[in-house]
Design a protein around this motif. Structure first.
Motif, short mmCIF file in Angstrom:
data_model
loop_
_atom_site.label_atom_id
_atom_site.label_comp_id
_atom_site.label_asym_id
_atom_site.label_seq_id
_atom_site.Cartn_x
_atom_site.Cartn_y
_atom_site.Cartn_z
N THR A 269 0.68 -1.19 -0.10
CA THR A 269 0.09 0.09 0.05
C THR A 269 0.88 1.19 0.12
O THR A 269 0.43 2.40 -0.32
N ARG A 270 2.25 1.18 0.57
CA ARG A 270 2.82 2.40 0.80
C ARG A 270 3.25 3.26 -0.64
O ARG A 270 3.01 4.17 -0.78
N ALA A 271 3.50 2.46 -1.61
CA ALA A 271 3.96 2.98 -2.94
C ALA A 271 2.61 3.53 -3.60
O ALA A 271 2.66 4.70 -4.15
N ARG A 272 1.64 2.69 -3.36
CA ARG A 272 0.34 3.30 -4.06
C ARG A 272 -0.17 4.68 -3.56
O ARG A 272 -0.39 5.78 -4.06
N ASP B 137 0.08 10.69 -4.49
CA ASP B 137 0.20 12.15 -4.03
C ASP B 137 1.16 12.78 -5.20
O ASP B 137 1.44 13.72 -5.01
N GLY B 138 1.48 11.85 -6.09
CA GLY B 138 2.14 12.38 -7.30
C GLY B 138 3.75 12.52 -6.91
O GLY B 138 4.45 13.42 -7.57
N LEU B 139 4.45 11.91 -6.15
CA LEU B 139 5.69 11.96 -5.84
C LEU B 139 6.42 10.83 -6.22
O LEU B 139 6.05 9.58 -6.06
N THR B 140 7.93 10.94 -6.34
CA THR B 140 8.71 9.69 -6.79
C THR B 140 9.28 9.52 -5.61
O THR B 140 9.27 10.20 -4.49
N ASP C 193 -5.14 9.62 4.72
CA ASP C 193 -6.36 10.36 5.17
C ASP C 193 -6.55 11.17 3.85
O ASP C 193 -7.86 11.54 3.58
N LYS C 194 -5.60 11.64 3.17
CA LYS C 194 -5.82 12.38 1.93
C LYS C 194 -6.47 11.65 0.67
O LYS C 194 -7.16 12.04 -0.19
N HIS C 195 -5.80 10.60 0.74
CA HIS C 195 -6.29 9.48 -0.41
C HIS C 195 -7.05 8.12 0.12
O HIS C 195 -6.41 7.07 -0.07
#
Length: 76
Positions: free
Chosen positions: A6-9, A14-17, A59-61
């Protein structure tokens, strides 16, 4: 912390690399990759911050952490 899968998803939602997040923590992309995949655990000074970041992303996604599980069947 959420499971490694779940961490990578969450990060991607959030659009981060990995490189960007690693830079914030002051670690290499490889070190961050190991945290994200569960191959290594962040040291104490980073662990709490990483856990807070993951919670904030969750929380955001909420769509990333709820709903039907990702299909893990092998194609074929």
């Amino acid at each position: 912390m959420p499971p490694p899968e779940t961490r990578a998803r969450l990060r991607k939602a959030d659009g981060l690399t990995q490189e960007e997040v690693a830079g914030v923590f002051g670690v290499t992309r490889v070190a961050f990759h190991r945290w994200e995949t569960g191959l290594a655990k962040p040291r104490r000074r980073h662990l709490e911050a990483y856990a807070r970041l993951l919670k904030g992303w969750a929380d955001k996604h909420p769509e990333v952490t709820s709903g039907p599980e990702v299909n893990t069947r092998e194609a074929g």
